[in-house]
Design a protein around this motif. Sequence first.
Motif, PDB file in Angstrom:
ATOM      1  N   UNK A 161       0.840  -1.200   0.000  1.00 48.34           N
ATOM      2  CA  UNK A 161       0.000   0.000   0.000  1.00 48.34           C
ATOM      3  C   UNK A 161       0.871   1.243   0.000  1.00 48.34           C
ATOM      4  N   UNK A 162       0.276   2.327  -0.456  1.00 45.39           N
ATOM      5  CA  UNK A 162       0.920   3.636  -0.478  1.00 45.39           C
ATOM      6  C   UNK A 162       0.376   4.458   0.695  1.00 45.39           C
ATOM      7  N   UNK A 163       1.275   5.058   1.466  1.00 42.81           N
ATOM      8  CA  UNK A 163       0.866   5.928   2.575  1.00 42.81           C
ATOM      9  C   UNK A 163       0.336   7.232   2.000  1.00 42.81           C
ATOM     10  N   UNK A 164      -0.820   7.660   2.486  1.00 38.55           N
ATOM     11  CA  UNK A 164      -1.436   8.902   2.012  1.00 38.55           C
ATOM     12  C   UNK A 164      -1.302  10.033   3.033  1.00 38.55           C
ATOM     13  N   UNK A 165      -1.713   9.774   4.269  1.00 37.55           N
ATOM     14  CA  UNK A 165      -1.644  10.810   5.308  1.00 37.55           C
ATOM     15  C   UNK A 165      -1.684  10.145   6.677  1.00 37.55           C
ATOM     16  N   UNK A 166      -1.221  10.890   7.683  1.00 31.27           N
ATOM     17  CA  UNK A 166      -1.172  10.373   9.046  1.00 31.27           C
ATOM     18  C   UNK A 166      -1.918  11.307   9.972  1.00 31.27           C
ATOM     19  N   UNK A 167      -2.698  10.727  10.894  1.00 33.75           N
ATOM     20  CA  UNK A 167      -3.379  11.488  11.932  1.00 33.75           C
ATOM     21  C   UNK A 167      -2.808  11.050  13.273  1.00 33.75           C
ATOM     22  N   UNK A 168      -1.779  11.748  13.777  1.00 34.05           N
ATOM     23  CA  UNK A 168      -1.137  11.335  15.030  1.00 34.05           C
ATOM     24  C   UNK A 168      -2.041  11.453  16.254  1.00 34.05           C
ATOM     25  N   UNK A 169      -3.182  12.129  16.133  1.00 34.17           N
ATOM     26  CA  UNK A 169      -4.110  12.283  17.254  1.00 34.17           C
ATOM     27  C   UNK A 169      -5.128  11.144  17.332  1.00 34.17           C
ATOM     28  N   UNK A 170      -5.196  10.338  16.297  1.00 33.17           N
ATOM     29  CA  UNK A 170      -6.161   9.243  16.263  1.00 33.17           C
ATOM     30  C   UNK A 170      -5.797   8.197  17.309  1.00 33.17           C
ATOM     31  N   UNK A 171      -6.738   7.825  18.183  1.00 31.07           N
ATOM     32  CA  UNK A 171      -6.420   6.778  19.161  1.00 31.07           C
ATOM     33  C   UNK A 171      -6.221   5.435  18.450  1.00 31.07           C
ATOM     34  N   UNK A 172      -5.209   4.692  18.877  1.00 33.09           N
ATOM     35  CA  UNK A 172      -4.905   3.408  18.259  1.00 33.09           C
ATOM     36  C   UNK A 172      -5.716   2.308  18.930  1.00 33.09           C
ATOM     37  N   UNK A 173      -5.908   1.208  18.194  1.00 32.86           N
ATOM     38  CA  UNK A 173      -6.655   0.059  18.710  1.00 32.86           C
ATOM     39  C   UNK A 173      -6.127  -0.391  20.066  1.00 32.86           C
ATOM     40  N   UNK A 174      -6.998  -0.982  20.865  1.00 30.16           N
ATOM     41  CA  UNK A 174      -6.612  -1.569  22.142  1.00 30.16           C
ATOM     42  C   UNK A 174      -5.521  -2.607  21.903  1.00 30.16           C
ATOM     43  N   UNK A 175      -4.481  -2.551  22.700  1.00 32.40           N
ATOM     44  CA  UNK A 175      -3.381  -3.491  22.570  1.00 32.40           C
ATOM     45  C   UNK A 175      -2.235  -2.990  21.719  1.00 32.40           C
ATOM     46  N   UNK A 176      -2.481  -1.959  20.918  1.00 25.28           N
ATOM     47  CA  UNK A 176      -1.410  -1.383  20.094  1.00 25.28           C
ATOM     48  C   UNK A 176      -0.688  -0.334  20.941  1.00 25.28           C
ATOM     49  N   UNK A 177       0.591  -0.533  21.129  1.00 17.66           N
ATOM     50  CA  UNK A 177       1.397   0.413  21.907  1.00 17.66           C
ATOM     51  C   UNK A 177       1.811   1.617  21.065  1.00 17.66           C
ATOM     52  N   UNK A 178       2.261   1.326  19.825  1.00 14.63           N
ATOM     53  CA  UNK A 178       2.702   2.419  18.956  1.00 14.63           C
ATOM     54  C   UNK A 178       2.946   1.895  17.552  1.00 14.63           C
ATOM     55  N   UNK A 179       2.946   2.841  16.614  1.00 14.02           N
ATOM     56  CA  UNK A 179       3.372   2.561  15.245  1.00 14.02           C
ATOM     57  C   UNK A 179       4.829   2.992  15.141  1.00 14.02           C
ATOM     58  N   UNK A 180       5.598   2.252  14.360  1.00 16.20           N
ATOM     59  CA  UNK A 180       6.996   2.608  14.170  1.00 16.20           C
ATOM     60  C   UNK A 180       7.454   2.171  12.788  1.00 16.20           C
ATOM     61  N   UNK A 181       8.482   2.833  12.291  1.00 11.72           N
ATOM     62  CA  UNK A 181       9.055   2.527  10.985  1.00 11.72           C
ATOM     63  C   UNK A 181      10.370   1.803  11.209  1.00 11.72           C
ATOM     64  N   UNK A 182      10.500   0.602  10.622  1.00  8.07           N
ATOM     65  CA  UNK A 182      11.702  -0.204  10.793  1.00  8.07           C
ATOM     66  C   UNK A 182      12.208  -0.696   9.444  1.00  8.07           C
ATOM     67  N   UNK A 183      13.526  -0.719   9.286  1.00  5.15           N
ATOM     68  CA  UNK A 183      14.127  -1.276   8.080  1.00  5.15           C
ATOM     69  C   UNK A 183      14.077  -2.800   8.166  1.00  5.15           C
ATOM     70  N   UNK A 184      14.343  -3.458   7.060  1.00  3.93           N
ATOM     71  CA  UNK A 184      14.385  -4.932   7.065  1.00  3.93           C
ATOM     72  C   UNK A 184      15.475  -5.406   8.022  1.00  3.93           C
ATOM     73  N   UNK A 185      16.596  -4.711   8.055  1.00  3.72           N
ATOM     74  CA  UNK A 185      17.690  -5.077   8.953  1.00  3.72           C
ATOM     75  C   UNK A 185      17.278  -4.919  10.419  1.00  3.72           C
ATOM     76  N   UNK A 186      16.562  -3.848  10.732  1.00  2.00           N
ATOM     77  CA  UNK A 186      16.090  -3.650  12.112  1.00  2.00           C
ATOM     78  C   UNK A 186      15.092  -4.735  12.512  1.00  2.00           C
ATOM     79  N   UNK A 187      14.269  -5.163  11.568  1.00  4.44           N
ATOM     80  CA  UNK A 187      13.344  -6.263  11.858  1.00  4.44           C
ATOM     81  C   UNK A 187      14.112  -7.548  12.137  1.00  4.44           C
ATOM     82  N   UNK A 188      15.158  -7.780  11.382  1.00  6.73           N
ATOM     83  CA  UNK A 188      15.975  -8.979  11.608  1.00  6.73           C
ATOM     84  C   UNK A 188      16.618  -8.942  12.995  1.00  6.73           C
TER      85      UNK A 188
END
Length: 152
Positions: free
Chosen positions: A90-117
């Motif tokens: 998918x293509x990112x369109x826009x972000x709403x940092x004030x939107x409450x995240x689902x229960x159980x979600x601590x945070x969104x983060x951006x990670x490289x493939x190497x960081x995931x490894x």
Amino acid sequence: MRWTPHVTVATIIEQDGKFLCVEEQSLSLGQLVINQPAGHVEANETFVEAAIRETLEETGWRVTPTELVGIYVYTAPANGVTYHRYCFAARAESNDPELPLDTGIERALWLSREELEQRRVCLRSPMVTRCIDDYLSGIRFPLSVIVEEDAQ
């Protein structure tokens, strides 16, 4: 007893060599885990609609799915549940940092493939990197391969 697989969607969003991920509480594993934005398909919802909704609810990002990366079947050893995962690019369109995240979600983060490894032991399942590796290798299918007939 009837066997019922869990139908889920996941979304791969890449920007500047990093992938949008979520850090979430795993009840079955009892720890924080890393996953793509993902979740169950709801009644009367298409796979694409589910991918858009889950990504927004879990990250605050509005996205446009562009392609299907693949359909994956995984049985989680922690609970024995079989998941059928439709993974979208998918293509990112826009972000709403004030939107409450689902229960159980601590945070969104951006990670490289190497960081995931480097965080492999924290991944919700091997599907996280498998889907990204397929995406990085160029595996993509047009959204038109998904045919969802209206039952009415």
